[in-house]
Design an enzyme around this catalytic site. Sequence first.
Site, PDB file in Angstrom:
ATOM      1  N   ASN A  42       0.839  -1.193   0.000  1.00 23.83           N
ATOM      2  CA  ASN A  42       0.000   0.000   0.000  1.00 23.83           C
ATOM      3  C   ASN A  42       0.881   1.253   0.000  1.00 23.83           C
ATOM      4  OD1 ASN A  42       0.526  -0.917   2.757  1.00 23.83           O
ATOM      5  ND2 ASN A  42      -0.897   0.644   3.479  1.00 23.83           N
ATOM      6  N   VAL A  43       0.377   2.281  -0.680  1.00 23.31           N
ATOM      7  CA  VAL A  43       1.069   3.560  -0.796  1.00 23.31           C
ATOM      8  C   VAL A  43       0.038   4.646  -0.510  1.00 23.31           C
ATOM      9  CG1 VAL A  43       2.370   5.116  -2.311  1.00 23.31           C
ATOM     10  CG2 VAL A  43       2.632   2.626  -2.548  1.00 23.31           C
ATOM     11  N   ALA A  46      -1.260  12.117   1.164  1.00 21.64           N
ATOM     12  CA  ALA A  46      -1.878  13.119   2.038  1.00 21.64           C
ATOM     13  C   ALA A  46      -3.308  13.429   1.603  1.00 21.64           C
ATOM     14  CB  ALA A  46      -1.038  14.394   2.065  1.00 21.64           C
ATOM     15  N   CYS A  53      -3.898   0.617  -2.778  1.00 17.26           N
ATOM     16  CA  CYS A  53      -3.849  -0.583  -1.954  1.00 17.26           C
ATOM     17  C   CYS A  53      -2.798  -1.547  -2.498  1.00 17.26           C
ATOM     18  CB  CYS A  53      -5.205  -1.271  -1.935  1.00 17.26           C
ATOM     19  SG  CYS A  53      -6.504  -0.298  -1.150  1.00 17.26           S
ATOM     20  N   GLU A  55      -3.072  -4.698  -3.183  1.00 17.50           N
ATOM     21  CA  GLU A  55      -3.615  -5.541  -4.243  1.00 17.50           C
ATOM     22  C   GLU A  55      -3.636  -4.794  -5.580  1.00 17.50           C
ATOM     23  OE1 GLU A  55      -6.104  -6.436  -0.466  1.00 17.50           O
ATOM     24  OE2 GLU A  55      -4.984  -4.753  -1.317  1.00 17.50           O
TER      25      GLU A  55
END
Length: 132
Positions: A42-43, A46, A53, A55
């Site tokens: 996941n990344v 802000a 996600c 996936e």
Amino acid sequence: MKQSEIIAQLRENMSRAYAPYSKFHVGSVIRSTDGQYYNGCNVENAAYPLGVCAEGGAISAMIQNGSREIAEIYVMGDGDALVTPCGGCRQKIREFANANTQIHICGPEGLRKTFTIEDLLPFSFGPDNLNK
């Protein structure tokens, strides 16, 4: 790839997650039907809705490398509860899966539970609905 190797890769993928806001790291590994493996984490961003996600990242890597069908997917998160794909990811998985595609839910200790995409997203809308 052996399941123990996949679990180790999931841990590595989790460690690479960028989650400064939620502090909730997730890793994923996809095995495509052509036998290739793709990683995701996941990344966050802000601007919260713009995050990716684990996936979704693995699916993007799979598509970018020319594969188009998920044979199985592994997802790992921390905590006592099962970390299953969110609703959006269930739909993304469905796009490149069939009803029997397995989703393996893991914790840092290993495999916790396996579902099919049909279990997680019953009566889903997918590409076959548009080909009629």
